[in-house]
Design a protein around this motif. Structure first.
Motif, short mmCIF file in Angstrom:
data_model
loop_
_atom_site.label_atom_id
_atom_site.label_comp_id
_atom_site.label_asym_id
_atom_site.label_seq_id
_atom_site.Cartn_x
_atom_site.Cartn_y
_atom_site.Cartn_z
N ASP A 1 35.21 31.23 -23.66
CA ASP A 1 34.95 32.61 -23.32
C ASP A 1 35.36 32.98 -21.87
N ASP A 2 34.83 32.18 -21.15
CA ASP A 2 34.81 32.64 -19.61
C ASP A 2 35.93 32.58 -19.15
N THR B 1 36.81 36.36 -18.96
CA THR B 1 35.79 36.78 -18.18
C THR B 1 36.43 36.66 -16.65
N ALA B 2 36.83 35.36 -16.33
CA ALA B 2 37.18 35.16 -15.04
C ALA B 2 38.41 35.80 -14.66
N ARG C 1 39.44 38.91 -15.91
CA ARG C 1 39.03 40.39 -15.74
C ARG C 1 38.29 40.57 -14.29
N GLU C 2 37.72 39.37 -13.84
CA GLU C 2 36.90 39.49 -12.48
C GLU C 2 38.13 39.37 -11.40
N THR D 1 38.58 32.02 -9.35
CA THR D 1 37.40 32.50 -10.24
C THR D 1 37.07 31.68 -11.52
N TYR E 1 33.44 29.37 -12.87
CA TYR E 1 32.89 29.27 -14.31
C TYR E 1 33.05 27.66 -14.61
#
Length: 80
Positions: A5-6, A9-10, A12-13, A33, A37
């Motif tokens: 799931d990270d 997220t990475a 999007r960051e 990024t 994680y």
């Protein structure tokens, strides 16, 4: 421990929004990024993930190689 799931997220960051509102992400920033994680990923693997999972981002790179740049593209509203 790295979690699947990270990855999203990475990603999007890693997106950078320019003053004109254009959203871009570079493979180098995405890999950097991901490392935060605990995901170890090559530039090639990152490019494959972006091409597979991010259909609204198109390659706008100006140079050849694995260091690529992707930009958000919305066919219904032009480029953002």
């Amino acid at each position: 421990m790295a979690r699947r799931d990270d990855i999203g997220t990475a990603y999007r960051e890693s997106i950078i929004i320019s003053p004109l509102g254009r959203r871009t992400v570079t493979t180098v920033d995405f890999v950097r990024t991901l490392a935060k994680y605990n995901h170890i990923c090559t530039l090639k693997e990152a490019n494959i993930w972006i091409e597979h999972y991010q259909e609204s981002f198109k390659d706008v790179s100006t140079e050849e190689g694995e260091r690529r740049t992707f930009q958000l593209f919305n066919p219904n509203n032009g480029e953002l």
